[in-house]
Design an enzyme around this catalytic site. Sequence first.
Site, PDB file in Angstrom:
ATOM      1  N   ASP A 112       0.805  -1.221   0.000  1.00  0.00           N
ATOM      2  CA  ASP A 112       0.000   0.000   0.000  1.00  0.00           C
ATOM      3  C   ASP A 112       0.838   1.272   0.000  1.00  0.00           C
ATOM      4  OD1 ASP A 112      -2.537  -1.144  -0.170  1.00  0.00           O
ATOM      5  OD2 ASP A 112      -2.494  -1.677   1.953  1.00  0.00           O
ATOM      6  N   ASP A 173      -6.264  -5.711  -5.149  1.00  0.00           N
ATOM      7  CA  ASP A 173      -6.023  -4.295  -4.838  1.00  0.00           C
ATOM      8  C   ASP A 173      -4.618  -3.856  -5.257  1.00  0.00           C
ATOM      9  OD1 ASP A 173      -7.553  -5.937  -3.140  1.00  0.00           O
ATOM     10  OD2 ASP A 173      -7.765  -4.405  -1.616  1.00  0.00           O
TER      11      ASP A 173
END
Length: 414
Positions: A112, A173
């Site tokens: 992330d 993701d």
Amino acid sequence: MKRILIIISAMAALAGCTQKDPVKEMADRVFAVAREQYSLMDTALAEDRYPRCTDEDGGLVTTADMEWWCSGFHPGSLWYIYEYTGDEKFKDMAWKYTRRLEPLLDCVCDHDIGFQINCSYGNALRLTGDSTTVVPLYVAAAHKLADRFSPQAGVIKSWNFLRNDWVYPVIIDNMMNLELLTVGARLSGESALADIARSHASTTLANHFRDDWTSWHLLDYDPENGSVRYRETVQGYAHGSAWSRGQAWALYGYTMMYRETGKEEYLEAAMNIGDMIIAKLPEDGIPYWDFNAPGTPEAMDSTAAGATLNAAAYLETPLRDASAGAIMASAFIELSTISPDEKASARYLDTARRQLLTLGSDEYLAGPGTNGYFILKHSVGNIPGNGEIDVALSYADYYFLEALVRYSKISRTE
Ligand code: GLY
């Protein structure tokens, strides 16, 4: 008489030309709300905190520190408010929250770091051109992400934490974080960074999708030989279900990777994923939190492998996920501008318009001073994890504002 008729039709045509597009009109309204909400948010936030979501009563903002995966979205939203309104106050605010993320370079991060740095510093660079401040940090962050790559498996490891007996978990993701690598490659001249992004996208394309173009959430790889050990859906209804935010990340990810690389197979993937999503969307364009959750038209029953047991609580009225709707809308706008198929482009843009108009309605758009100072209501973070259920989320706001900025830049609006 003929002359009068000509004048009347010319006036009618002029009126048609000057009539404002309802989405553009709504965007002005949303950015007015955004200015108020994010000014209030700024005064409510303690030093070094980032807004995460609303609490269970939908009132107060719940915050997180910069290591939470969402810390880049708040500065990113401020950059979009600055871009749309030109108000320098938001530029200063955006820099403040962007610069506070610098210590992330010394943290133990996961995939992330892409969201965290690209949404903050990436937008800072795009809007200010301040390469002296941004480029070294951006490239260092890209290296941190690249260090998570296994050449044998051809993919980047997403999460550090391991559940069950996962070895090398990769989530859909992760497609979003590849932009850090492709942009980092351009900024540094290091093509190896872009090679890693292409390898991850192509390997994900080969392994992560079902025949109907829905995607699993998580694949666990053997990093030594690239074989797939498990296919699961951790944040959705069941392992075999279509968790809507995962589908949104896939759509956005392959659209972005086509823009970044020009590889036709990524465009084909984005279009196939987009058409799968369009076929599943409810009339108002906002997806159920999972397209196969109880109570939806394509519901799976509770005996499905990995079915989320607490989802029964949402059986009567399956929740929508505004965050997935906003991510999809932003991706559909970009896809409409890069797809060579005119009919398909019109379909994507129509879908985005439908989604944006619903998100800008009273059902989803917060009134100033409410909703923990977020813009959008009704997102779903993680039902299986019993958290962030029907709340405001920082990334719903970010992709909504991004979609509206993108929309404001395209001339074709029919
Ligand atoms: N990347 C985490 C999520 O979509 O919830």
